[in-house]
Every structure is written in structure tokens, then in C-alpha cells.
Design a protein around this motif. Sequence first.
Motif, PDB file in Angstrom:
ATOM      1  N   VAL A  11       0.869  -1.187   0.000  1.00  0.00           N
ATOM      2  CA  VAL A  11       0.000   0.000   0.000  1.00  0.00           C
ATOM      3  C   VAL A  11       0.901   1.230   0.000  1.00  0.00           C
ATOM      4  CG1 VAL A  11      -1.836   1.245   1.213  1.00  0.00           C
ATOM      5  CG2 VAL A  11      -1.736  -1.261   1.325  1.00  0.00           C
ATOM      6  N   ILE A  15       8.702   6.161  -2.441  1.00  0.00           N
ATOM      7  CA  ILE A  15       9.958   5.418  -2.648  1.00  0.00           C
ATOM      8  C   ILE A  15      10.013   4.143  -1.799  1.00  0.00           C
ATOM      9  CG2 ILE A  15      11.332   6.753  -0.958  1.00  0.00           C
ATOM     10  CD1 ILE A  15      13.392   6.290  -3.693  1.00  0.00           C
ATOM     11  N   LEU A  36      -0.869  -0.620  -4.462  1.00  0.00           N
ATOM     12  CA  LEU A  36      -2.119   0.156  -4.513  1.00  0.00           C
ATOM     13  C   LEU A  36      -1.771   1.587  -4.125  1.00  0.00           C
ATOM     14  CD1 LEU A  36      -4.587  -2.304  -2.707  1.00  0.00           C
ATOM     15  CD2 LEU A  36      -4.187  -2.006  -5.165  1.00  0.00           C
ATOM     16  N   TYR A  39      -3.165   8.080  -5.293  1.00  0.00           N
ATOM     17  CA  TYR A  39      -3.249   9.148  -6.305  1.00  0.00           C
ATOM     18  C   TYR A  39      -3.023   8.625  -7.722  1.00  0.00           C
ATOM     19  CZ  TYR A  39      -3.688  12.309  -2.411  1.00  0.00           C
ATOM     20  OH  TYR A  39      -4.156  12.936  -1.285  1.00  0.00           O
ATOM     21  N   LEU A  45       3.719  12.645  -3.066  1.00  0.00           N
ATOM     22  CA  LEU A  45       3.777  13.277  -1.732  1.00  0.00           C
ATOM     23  C   LEU A  45       5.233  13.536  -1.341  1.00  0.00           C
ATOM     24  CD1 LEU A  45       0.922  11.430   0.195  1.00  0.00           C
ATOM     25  CD2 LEU A  45       0.851  13.608  -0.965  1.00  0.00           C
ATOM     26  N   ASN A 223       3.190   1.026   3.177  1.00  0.00           N
ATOM     27  CA  ASN A 223       4.224   2.072   3.078  1.00  0.00           C
ATOM     28  C   ASN A 223       3.540   3.370   2.689  1.00  0.00           C
ATOM     29  OD1 ASN A 223       6.715   0.824   3.682  1.00  0.00           O
ATOM     30  ND2 ASN A 223       6.675  -0.233   1.724  1.00  0.00           N
ATOM     31  N   ALA A 224       2.593   3.796   3.507  1.00  0.00           N
ATOM     32  CA  ALA A 224       1.728   4.921   3.136  1.00  0.00           C
ATOM     33  C   ALA A 224       2.062   6.178   3.926  1.00  0.00           C
ATOM     34  CB  ALA A 224       0.273   4.518   3.338  1.00  0.00           C
ATOM     35  N   HIS A 227      -0.087   7.828   6.742  1.00  0.00           N
ATOM     36  CA  HIS A 227      -1.297   6.995   6.683  1.00  0.00           C
ATOM     37  C   HIS A 227      -1.033   5.530   7.027  1.00  0.00           C
ATOM     38  CE1 HIS A 227      -3.428  10.386   4.684  1.00  0.00           C
ATOM     39  NE2 HIS A 227      -4.422   9.864   5.388  1.00  0.00           N
ATOM     40  N   GLY A 248       7.738  20.762   6.428  1.00  0.00           N
ATOM     41  CA  GLY A 248       9.050  21.389   6.180  1.00  0.00           C
ATOM     42  C   GLY A 248       8.965  22.239   4.933  1.00  0.00           C
ATOM     43  N   THR A 408       7.834   6.863   7.842  1.00  0.00           N
ATOM     44  CA  THR A 408       9.132   7.278   7.319  1.00  0.00           C
ATOM     45  C   THR A 408       9.388   8.796   7.385  1.00  0.00           C
ATOM     46  OG1 THR A 408       7.987   7.213   5.211  1.00  0.00           O
ATOM     47  CG2 THR A 408       9.494   5.394   5.675  1.00  0.00           C
ATOM     48  N   PRO A 411      15.458  10.775   7.600  1.00  0.00           N
ATOM     49  CA  PRO A 411      15.758  10.683   6.168  1.00  0.00           C
ATOM     50  C   PRO A 411      15.203   9.399   5.544  1.00  0.00           C
ATOM     51  CG  PRO A 411      17.640   9.936   7.422  1.00  0.00           C
ATOM     52  CD  PRO A 411      16.514  10.119   8.405  1.00  0.00           C
ATOM     53  N   GLY A 412      13.899   9.284   5.573  1.00  0.00           N
ATOM     54  CA  GLY A 412      13.230   8.042   5.176  1.00  0.00           C
ATOM     55  C   GLY A 412      13.416   7.660   3.721  1.00  0.00           C
ATOM     56  N   ALA A 413      13.682   8.621   2.851  1.00  0.00           N
ATOM     57  CA  ALA A 413      13.841   8.250   1.442  1.00  0.00           C
ATOM     58  C   ALA A 413      15.135   7.468   1.263  1.00  0.00           C
ATOM     59  CB  ALA A 413      13.842   9.491   0.563  1.00  0.00           C
ATOM     60  N   THR A 414      16.167   7.836   2.020  1.00  0.00           N
ATOM     61  CA  THR A 414      17.420   7.090   1.960  1.00  0.00           C
ATOM     62  C   THR A 414      17.251   5.729   2.622  1.00  0.00           C
ATOM     63  OG1 THR A 414      18.671   9.146   2.122  1.00  0.00           O
ATOM     64  CG2 THR A 414      19.860   7.121   2.578  1.00  0.00           C
TER      65      THR A 414
END
Length: 415
Positions: A11, A15, A36, A39, A45, A223-224, A227, A248, A408, A411-414
Motif C-alpha cells: 500500500v 519510494i 495500490l 493518487y 507526496l 508504506n503509506a 497513513h 518542512g 518514514t 531521512p526516510g527516502a534514503t
Amino acid sequence: MSDKIYDVVIVGGGISGAALFYELAKYTNVEKICILEKYEALATLNTKGTSNSQTIHVGDIETNYTLEKAKITKRTAKMIEKFCLQYGLEEKIMFSHQKMALGVGDEEVKFITDRYNEFKELFPYLELYDKERLKELEPKLVYLEDGVTERPENIIAMGAQGEYTTVDFGAMTEELAKEAQKCEADTDIFYNSEVEDIVKTADGYELKTVDGTTYKAKYVVVNAGAHSLYLAHKMGHGKHMGCLPMAGSFYMTTKEFLNGKVYMVQNDKLPFAALHGDPDILANGLTRFGPTALMMPKLERYKPGTYIDFFKTLNFDMNIVKIFWDLLKENDIRNYVFRNFLFEVPILNKKLFIQDARKIVPSLTEDDLEYAQGFGGVRPQVLDKDKQKMMLGEASIDTGEGIIFNMTPSPGATS
Ligand SMILES: Cc1cc2nc3c(=O)[nH]c(=O)nc-3n(C[C@H](O)[C@H](O)[C@H](O)COP(=O)(O)OP(=O)(O)OC[C@H]3O[C@@H](n4cnc5c(N)ncnc54)[C@H](O)[C@@H]3O)c2cc1C
């Protein structure tokens, strides 16, 4: 109906979701996987390139990381670099900039010097830059407005040249999904598919989307973003947690400014709160300063609604009051919260922001910066109500029952 039955349903198509999608499709024998996504596209986001600072946080200049933490971060951050190199994405979505952590004043100079000595074995490419070297590398850190007089404080930086530092996480999300879909596994992505309910069944889970479609899965990973906790609470999981969305924002320079990334010494109590300057790969290399941090009563920036979701996910009770109270008791944090509130007030905002950013560039003036309209995102900070503390970094609820929820913040994207 049979095509809506999956081994794993993910979900969320940011990334985190796309990285898992790729990993499962490429490196495991899981046969049927789908994403799923609420958007109409992936990464609209926090993962979007303009929402975050685009930094690959390796652990070398992140002054809030211990050496132990940096060892772990280095390994996972290198996965970003390896993925981009594997698919020839360098200089397309991943770039190399010089980077450094700057110490200002005697105390921070000592801190940076000690830290350099501690970290240089793990990161052999790290260098120490004194004021003379900074005059060549990043002169704006050294000179006052006249361009001749040097700032009075002692300064030093630890940093690196030629390392991959910057990635458009939004574009990388699309690449991860594209490569996953080339694998043998049977993969699908469903857009405009907001999951509103997940129900445990005898052989897995049923997920219902807002448009009334039902998906079945043996395993589910949510992984929302913020949410994730919202959906966890709905299923009765993670009730000891609450989510505090911290928006931010950024300020953009009106012309090219810094030659690379400049970070500052972080306050231990407020990790990833210190302002930094980054050349923006989606704005022709103009320097983006920020981010600011402001509590926002909604879970998604620049999208309508999610106010009620915020109140539900905050999971308000006396434990939350205690966490806020303990945070605001600290002088540093109280000042930081107050200043960041003022950073969003028109007219005042730029003046105050510049005062703070002058710690990096002492010559910075109001003409140099514009509020970066439409940039920025939300960091879903997780509050642990049992421990009555704000959790730092990402958080995960692994139920042990075949469903996991990941939250996340930076630095959750990393990671
Ligand atoms: C100002 C700022 C600066 C940052 N800088 C950095 C940085 O330099 N480096 C770094 O590594 N990290 C940084 N981060 C953090 C990073 O941006 C996020 O940790 C990361 O993008 C989170 O990715 P995600 O996929 O977990 O979540 P998101 O990108 O938030 O994606 C979640 C997805 O789930 C979808 N979704 C939500 N609810 C549902 C539902 N019910 N059904 C279906 N889909 C749903 C959403 O539409 C979205 O696509 C920064 C964050 C901010 C806010």
C-alpha cells in the motif's frame, strides 16, 4: 476476480513502496505483487523531488549519527547509488556534489575536528577543510557582505568531493517500479486506489479501496507515510503510537549560490532540524535553504483534506500531552518551535529565516532568497506513548501476522 489475488500487496507508491516492489520482483521468488496507490501517479507526496532535500544520507556528514549508526546507514544508502549506477541513471537522476558539515565557533570546530578523526576510517574519502581551503571551495561561507572581510568566528568543515550525494527520489521511484515490472514476477500498479480498510482473513488479508474494489493478499506491507499509522490504528495495531506531522518548507536563492551541500552541526535533541543549503537538481542548481519545521494539523501537504485523519492518527491522550510538555520544557526545543512558527508568517518569515541561515552564509540578504512556493513536505514524526517520547527516525510495526506498517520521517527516502 482472480487477477485481484496477490502474494504481496504493497500500500503506497512512494519510494518505500517502490523499493520493496523492486526488491521482491527482482531478488525473491514471490510471484504476484501489486502496489495500490491512492493518487494518479507514483511519488506525489513526500518522495516527490521538490518535497524533500534530495540528499542521500550516507552517515558521513550527518553529525547526529553515531559511528555505529553510520555503519548501518552507509550500507543501505549505498543501495541507492548501486541501483542508479546499475541502470545508468548517474547524471540523469543521481548527481555528485561536494558536501560538508560546517562547524562555526570554537566549540563546533572542536566537535567537527574530533568527529573527522573518529569517522575517517569508515569514510576514507572524508577531508577536513580549514578557512583557507573553504575560501576556494565555498567562499560564501567565509566572507561578509563586502566580499573581502572574513567572518569573525573560527570555522571548519568535514566533507567530501566526487561522491554521489543527490538524487531525485521521485524519479527514482518511477525507475524502481519500471525495473520491477520488467522482472519475471507478475506485477501490477493500481492508481487512484486508496485503501480504506484492511481485514484479516483465514488465509491472509482483504483490502478494500474507496472505489469498492477488493484485493486479496497473503502478505501486506503498508508504506503509506503517515497513513501507515492511520491504517494500523484502524486494524487495532500500534495503538501505543501517535503521529505528529511536521511540515518542512524551503527558501530558494534567486541565483546560483553554493557550490555544494552545506550542513550544520545538529542539535542532539532535534536531529535533522538544523538548516542546510543544497543545490536543487530540479531548479537549475539554485540553492535551496531549509527545511523549516512546523506542526501541521493534516497528514498531506498541498493536497485537500486529511485533517480528520490527523486527529485520528495523533491518538491524543494524556501521554501525548506529557510528550509535548517534556519537549516544550527544553529551552532549545521551545525556541525552535516558536521560531519555526514565525518562519511561516508572511513578511517576518524571511527576515527571521535569514538570521538563522546566516550561520551558513554570513553575507545572506533578503534579496538573495524567495520562499519556495510549492516545495516541501511532511515528516510524520512518530510518538511512542508507552515511553512518552518522540521516536527519532523511521518506525515500523511488524505484527508478526503477515502485515507490516512503515512510517518514514526524514531521512526516510534514503533508509
Ligand atoms: C522537508 C523534507 C525534507 C526531506 N529531506 C530528505 C532528504 O534529503 N533525504 C532523505 O532521505 N529523506 C528526506 N526526507 C524524507 C523523505 O522525503 C521521506 O521519508 C520519504 O519520501 C518517504 O517515502 P514513503 O514512500 O515512505 O512515503 P511517501 O512519499 O509519503 O509516500 C506514501 C505513499 O502512500 C500513498 N498512500 C497514502 N495513503 C494511502 C492509502 N490509504 N492507500 C493507498 N495509498 C496511500 C500516498 O499517496 C503516497 O504515494 C525529507 C522529508 C521532508 C518532508
